[in-house]
Design a protein around this motif. Structure first.
Motif, PDB file in Angstrom:
ATOM      1  N   PHE A   1       0.813  -1.214   0.000  1.00 42.64           N
ATOM      2  CA  PHE A   1       0.000   0.000   0.000  1.00 42.64           C
ATOM      3  C   PHE A   1       0.851   1.272   0.000  1.00 42.64           C
ATOM      4  N   ARG A   2       2.167   1.117   0.000  1.00 47.65           N
ATOM      5  CA  ARG A   2       3.087   2.264   0.009  1.00 47.65           C
ATOM      6  C   ARG A   2       2.809   3.185   1.199  1.00 47.65           C
ATOM      7  N   SER A   3       2.679   2.586   2.378  1.00 41.56           N
ATOM      8  CA  SER A   3       2.431   3.347   3.598  1.00 41.56           C
ATOM      9  C   SER A   3       3.666   3.300   4.485  1.00 41.56           C
ATOM     10  N   VAL A   4       3.867   4.381   5.231  1.00 48.21           N
ATOM     11  CA  VAL A   4       5.065   4.491   6.070  1.00 48.21           C
ATOM     12  C   VAL A   4       4.896   3.711   7.360  1.00 48.21           C
ATOM     13  N   ASN A   5       3.720   3.841   7.982  1.00 51.75           N
ATOM     14  CA  ASN A   5       3.448   3.147   9.238  1.00 51.75           C
ATOM     15  C   ASN A   5       1.942   2.904   9.350  1.00 51.75           C
TER      16      ASN A   5
ATOM     17  N   ARG B   1      -5.345   4.818   3.368  1.00 51.62           N
ATOM     18  CA  ARG B   1      -5.748   3.617   2.631  1.00 51.62           C
ATOM     19  C   ARG B   1      -7.017   2.967   3.162  1.00 51.62           C
ATOM     20  N   ALA B   2      -7.693   3.605   4.098  1.00 47.07           N
ATOM     21  CA  ALA B   2      -8.866   2.971   4.716  1.00 47.07           C
ATOM     22  C   ALA B   2     -10.006   2.755   3.723  1.00 47.07           C
ATOM     23  N   GLN B   3     -10.068   3.534   2.649  1.00 52.72           N
ATOM     24  CA  GLN B   3     -11.158   3.429   1.684  1.00 52.72           C
ATOM     25  C   GLN B   3     -10.833   2.494   0.520  1.00 52.72           C
ATOM     26  N   ASP B   4      -9.640   1.932   0.486  1.00 56.00           N
ATOM     27  CA  ASP B   4      -9.280   1.020  -0.604  1.00 56.00           C
ATOM     28  C   ASP B   4     -10.083  -0.265  -0.521  1.00 56.00           C
ATOM     29  N   SER B   5     -10.327  -0.871  -1.672  1.00 54.82           N
ATOM     30  CA  SER B   5     -11.171  -2.067  -1.725  1.00 54.82           C
ATOM     31  C   SER B   5     -10.531  -3.248  -1.006  1.00 54.82           C
ATOM     32  N   ASP B   6      -9.218  -3.398  -1.102  1.00 52.85           N
ATOM     33  CA  ASP B   6      -8.559  -4.533  -0.464  1.00 52.85           C
ATOM     34  C   ASP B   6      -7.905  -4.150   0.868  1.00 52.85           C
TER      35      ASP B   6
END
Length: 576
Positions: A336-340, A348-353
């Motif tokens: 998800f290319r997230s730092v933490n 990313r809470a609204q992403d489908s997966d």
């Protein structure tokens, strides 16, 4: 005798008298009744009751015949379902909490907890007496200084001494024992100087000690209105102000203290702080309790990832699971290319997966004993977690009664900047926990030093009674039941596999492939092919039997090869 001619004449006469017209008329009448729907109920005449009996056996009344069942059949009379559904709604409600992501979950109210009494604002007489004694002692040692201020806390009072120009602070610390003797104090701690001030602090135990209840610390806007899910209510400082800290900023902690120092109550208040602010989808707990008593009061709460662990082998595998979960979470953040975790939830809470990634807090009681018993495996897992797990929301709290330098090594302590130090037996133990002395002079029963990134302050830890813990856990258990991510049985199986793997010979994979290729297991061939002794070959063949590669020994008959190449590669893959 009747002549035959007379017989036929009489028969002809009888036939003429009984003509068929009435029969036809009766038939016409019946047909007309059928068409009109009007039929006489008694048209067939009276019917005897005995005609209803289709089968009759020896005069026995058929209404008394009872069914007979086979012996294995359990006969139960039908009874209508009771309208009492006392338990059913609770069970359904618990199931709903799992399916609706705890949307209706209620956090435990602070009203379940006890509060401290209101404090008197009057200055005690013994405070004035202590000020005079300290001033007199300084004068007797010819030290230019006097008490200019004091701060009365729940456990100790800090007297602030201002020194004259050119007076060294070491002169105060040098006469610490004399000051303690003059005050007739149980213990005395000197802070020279007080951080952020130009005075020296002399901390003296109060003659009357005040209780600090956990309920009074959490019932504060700073705690209740905070958005930090991992905020902890620790206690009151020397100024009687509530003290809070966050596991997220720690990110790992060490709690040390001897018996009756307040260490176990501190651990309980940490867990209670988490339960008061989070539902099971927000924070999960892993509790390791080798003593089997300290953490059992939190058994069966829905926040647990596994039942409370009280055996060393299970604890070793549980920590290994935590390491693998840490690596899995890093893969998710990478995808998800997230730092933490914070960034992951915010962007990313609204992403489908999107998948939930609750914080995981691991609390280990008697960590020193676990490090001794678990050996390298435990030390390696703890080291990996303290080094890398912060970004993925996994935090570790270690508690111990024996803060020994040879057990709590510098590599572990270096990644645990937050320390909760309760009373310890010696200054050496204090140095292990805090990297400085002072914890040996604490009073016990919650009197503590909190070190955060090198800044040390004295607190009175909040007291949480077993009855209050039961109130909190009962309130939670009524709403949801635990959904464990793994059980103790899986940990036991993993431990057995680890033991077998550790005992495997380094030639095991090569011998296994050779045996499957030859489709025959011969000790002589194995010794000749690999140039090893008979005893070593026997041990390897025994391991082949354990993993189901060859059949058990059947006397003089050779062992059979039970699997093929594909299955063998699966087994060897799991052992890597």
């Amino acid at each position: 005798e009747i002549p035959i001619e007379d017989f036929f004449q009489k028969a002809k006469a009888f036939e003429s008298e009984n003509k068929s017209a009435p029969i036809e008329s009766d038939l016409d009448q019946v047909l007309s009744d059928i068409e009109s729907g009007e039929l006489d109920a008694d048209r067939f005449g009276p019917i005897a009751e005995e005609d209803d009996i289709l089968y009759f056996d020896g005069g026995q009344d058929s209404t008394k015949i009872k069914p007979v069942f086979a012996d294995e059949f359990e006969y139960r009379e039908y009874s209508p379902k009771s309208s009492d559904t006392t338990f059913a709604p609770d069970y359904e409600k618990l199931k709903e909490q799992i399916t609706n992501d705890f949307e209706d979950y209620l956090l435990p109210p602070v009203e379940l907890l006890r509060k401290s009494r209101e404090k008197s604002e009057a200055e005690p007489e013994w405070v004035k007496q202590n000020i005079d004694v300290i001033n007199q002692t300084l004068l007797s040692f010819d030290i230019d200084g006097e008490v200019t201020n004091y701060t009365k806390g729940p456990t100790v009072t800090r007297y602030e001494v201002s020194l004259g120009a050119g007076v060294q602070t070491k002169r105060i610390t040098a006469i610490a024992d004399n000051i303690q003797m003059s005050l007739s104090a149980l213990s005395l701690r000197i802070e020279a100087p007080i951080p952020g001030k130009n005075t020296i602090g002399i901390e003296v135990p109060n003659q009357v000690r005040e209780s600090v209840f956990f309920g009074a610390v959490v019932d504060h806007p700073q705690f209740l209105m905070s958005d930090d899910p991992l905020m902890l209510a620790v206690g009151l400082d020397i100024d009687a102000n509530p003290v809070y800290t966050s596991i997220e900023t720690m990110p790992h902690g060490l709690v040390a203290g001897s018996t009756q120092s307040g260490k176990s109550v501190c651990i309980a208040s940490i867990i209670a702080s988490i339960l008061l602010k989070n539902n099971p989808n927000q924070v999960r707990l892993m509790l390791i309790d080798p003593k089997k008593v300290d953490l059992q009061q939190f058994a069966d709460i829905p926040h647990l990832v596994t039942p409370i662990i009280d055996e060393v082998k299970k604890a070793v595998e549980a920590l290994k699971w935590a390491v693998s979960e840490m690596e899995r979470r890093y893969e998710v953040l990478k995808r998800f290319r997230s730092v933490n975790v914070k960034d992951y939830y915010s962007r990313r809470a609204q992403d489908s997966d999107f998948e939930l990634m609750p914080r995981l807090v691991i609390i280990v009681e008697e960590a020193s004993d676990l490090l001794i018993s678990g050996g390298v495996d435990v030390e390696e897992s703890i080291l990996k977690l303290t080094q890398k797990s912060r970004a993925v929301g996994i935090h570790l709290l270690l508690a111990t009664q024996r803060p020994s330098a040879d057990i709590l090594k510098g590599s572990i302590k270096a990644n645990i900047p937050t320390r909760f130090a309760f009373r310890v037996p010696s200054s050496i133990d204090s140095s292990v926990v805090l990297d400085t002395t002072g914890a040996e002079k604490l009073l016990g029963k919650g009197d503590m030093l909190l070190s955060e990134n090198g800044l040390i302050r004295r607190l009175q830890g909040a007291y949480l009674s077993p009855e209050e813990i039961e109130e909190i856990t009962t309130f939670i258990k009524k709403q949801a039941y635990p959904q464990y991510l793994f059980t103790h049985n899986s940990l036991i199986e993993a431990a057995k596999t680890a033991e077998l793997t550790a005992e495997l010979d380094e030639l095991f994979p090569e011998v296994a492939r050779f045996v499957v290729k030859e489709d025959k297991c011969s000790l002589n061939k194995i010794t000749q092919e690999f140039g090893i002794g008979f005893n070593r070959a026997t041990q390897i063949v025994g391991s082949l039997e354990v993993y189901g590669i060859v059949s058990p020994n059947a006397g003089t008959k050779p062992r059979e090869v039970l699997i093929g190449y594909e299955r063998l590669e699966e087994i060897l893959g799991k052992l890597k």
